[in-house]
Design a protein around this motif. Structure first.
Motif, PDB file in Angstrom:
ATOM      1  N   HIS A   1      -0.259  -8.520  11.388  1.00 20.35           N
ATOM      2  CA  HIS A   1       0.538  -8.064  10.236  1.00 20.35           C
ATOM      3  C   HIS A   1       1.614  -7.071  10.658  1.00 20.35           C
ATOM      4  O   HIS A   1       1.435  -6.316  11.618  1.00 20.35           O
TER       5      HIS A   1
ATOM      6  N   ASP B   1      -0.705  -0.297  15.032  1.00 15.58           N
ATOM      7  CA  ASP B   1      -1.395  -1.126  14.045  1.00 15.58           C
ATOM      8  C   ASP B   1      -0.343  -1.593  13.035  1.00 15.58           C
ATOM      9  O   ASP B   1       0.073  -0.815  12.202  1.00 15.58           O
TER      10      ASP B   1
ATOM     11  N   GLU C   1      -1.863  -3.859   4.558  1.00 14.08           N
ATOM     12  CA  GLU C   1      -2.307  -2.494   4.253  1.00 14.08           C
ATOM     13  C   GLU C   1      -2.545  -2.271   2.757  1.00 14.08           C
ATOM     14  O   GLU C   1      -3.087  -1.245   2.356  1.00 14.08           O
TER      15      GLU C   1
ATOM     16  N   ASP D   1      -5.775  -7.711  14.918  1.00 13.83           N
ATOM     17  CA  ASP D   1      -5.474  -6.456  14.224  1.00 13.83           C
ATOM     18  C   ASP D   1      -6.194  -5.351  14.997  1.00 13.83           C
ATOM     19  O   ASP D   1      -7.336  -5.528  15.413  1.00 13.83           O
TER      20      ASP D   1
HETATM   21 ZN   LIG Z   1      -4.029  -3.324  10.829  1.00 16.49          ZN
END
Ligand SMILES: [Zn+2]
Length: 428
Positions: A80, A235, A266, A311
């Protein structure tokens, strides 16, 4: 060299929109052709390199295999491109004493808010300007490449308990200062003036914007041996970039390769550009149908596919060992991490973890396993959300980092190199 490329990507990608654009640019350079999802897919041939975007903030790339997806399936890496930050509200300017202007913001995702204090910040995102007709406005991306704002702390003299832990208000404590107005004309127009001068447009052209705060300090390595990474948004941009490197570095294989970069992880992924959207499944389905001419093809492809949901994971923190599982706490530099959760917040199970571990072994890359301390709730990620719409076999993994969701996270140089190797092996 690979690390320099990662650092450059991080600096050029302060928010989701810029990350998506930079990924698309790299794909174009590698010969990928942009699809317009409003048009028929057309003929899909072995070796074709295609990509499509959604909402300017998610990107899906397809490197078509020698065999149709119905016969050889597809191999997918997903990650992401959004990270916790602060979104600038409409009518954001708040004029304070002395002509100081602060901006009204709201929180996006779950940042460690205290880490946003007292550091140079900037603004990035997209600005929507008037287009040919009301339904089709134009999008311009904005990245102000200089320190522009700061969220300043209260002096310790006004809060002697500051080092004992402070409860922060999102509405009161976290508003950044933008500048001091010099003349009447700037009143209420400070932000708009910046937008217009950066993009060389006029205020009357601007219809709206999605703008966010971002750390203005460049990403870097640190440590005696330069073994650590220090950056905002590791991240999950580090995983996006590792997936991109592997996608670009590998030739056509039997199986179709897919890189899926989602937005809004998120905030729970439930948007048209998030992992909860049917968009990716629809695109894959259209490709499978174009290849085989039968609706069956898609269902066959799913059963032959494998997904790596990439992730970041939590690295063991030397100051807080009590927070970690006693026997499964990955370390920085120890290689990519397979994530397990009994409640299936992660897609990994023994069968899918075995696949990834074997890929790592073939690539000569160490791998580690993460499970939460049983009294700690932990987070969730993309894999299980995606698997609920496309029933894919897959594993949740990521590189271990410290201070996840800090304005400045800590990662490992070696882990980045390991993961690019493992992803490349997966795509071979
Ligand atoms: Zn993440």
């Amino acid at each position: 060299m690979r690390v320099k490329r990662l650092l450059d990507f991080l600096d050029a990608s302060p928010v989701n929109f810029l990350a998506a654009q930079n990924i698309a640019t790299e794909l174009e350079k590698a010969g990928y052709r942009k699809l317009d999802p409003r048009e028929p897919i057309g003929i899909v041939k072995a070796g074709d390199k295609l990509y499509v975007t959604k909402n300017d903030s998610s990107v899906y790339a397809f490197h078509i295999g020698r065999q149709p997806m119905a016969e050889a399936g597809f191999r997918m890496i997903c990650a992401h491109c959004d990270s916790p930050t602060f979104r600038i509200k409409p009518n954001a300017e708040m004029l304070c004493e002395g002509g100081i202007v602060k901006l009204n913001t709201e929180v996006y995702g779950g940042p460690i808010m205290s880490t946003w204090f007292d550091r140079p910040l900037t603004i990035a995102g997209r600005v929507i300007v008037r287009g040919q007709d009301a339904l089709n406005p134009q999008t311009l991306l904005l990245h102000v490449k200089r320190p522009l704002l700061q969220i300043s702390n209260l002096a310790i003299h006004f809060n002697r308990q500051v080092n004992d832990g402070v409860k922060l208000s999102k509405q009161k404590d976290m508003l950044p200062i933008l500048g001091i107005i010099n003349d009447e004309l700037e009143k209420g127009n400070l932000l708009m003036n910046i937008i217009c001068s950066e993009l060389s447009i006029k205020p009357e052209q601007v219809l709206d914007f999605d703008l966010y705060l971002a750390d203005a300090t460049p990403a870097c390595t640190f440590g005696v041996h330069d073994e650590f990474l220090s950056s905002g948004r590791l991240d999950d941009l580090s995983m996006c970039f590792a997936g991109l490197e592997a996608m670009i570095d590998t030739d056509t294989t039997d199986a179709t390769k897919v890189l899926a970069i989602f937005d809004n992880e998120e905030t729970g992924s439930q948007t048209k550009q998030g992992a909860g959207s049917p968009f990716l499944a629809m695109m894959l389905q259209r490709i499978a149908l174009a290849q085989s001419g039968s609706a069956e093809a898609w269902y066959q492809a799913i059963e032959r596919a494998f997904m790596i949901s990439a992730d970041n994971a939590h690295a063991w923190h030397p100051n807080y060992s009590e927070k970690y599982d006693p026997t499964n706490h990955p370390v920085l530099g120890g290689g990519p991490v397979i994530k397990f959760n009994a409640a299936q917040k992660y897609a990994s199970d023994a069968a899918s973890a075995a696949v990834f571990a074997e890929i790592c072994r073939q690539a000569d890359v160490p791998c580690q396993r993460f499970v939460n301390h049983s009294d700690v709730a932990g987070g969730s990620t993309l894999g299980n959300i995606l698997a609920s719409s496309i029933p894919l076999r897959g594993v949740d993994m990521g590189n271990a980092i410290l201070a996840m969701h800090s304005c400045r996270e800590t990662g490992s140089v070696a882990d980045h190199l390991y993961t690019v190797k493992a992803f490349t092996q997966f795509f071979k």
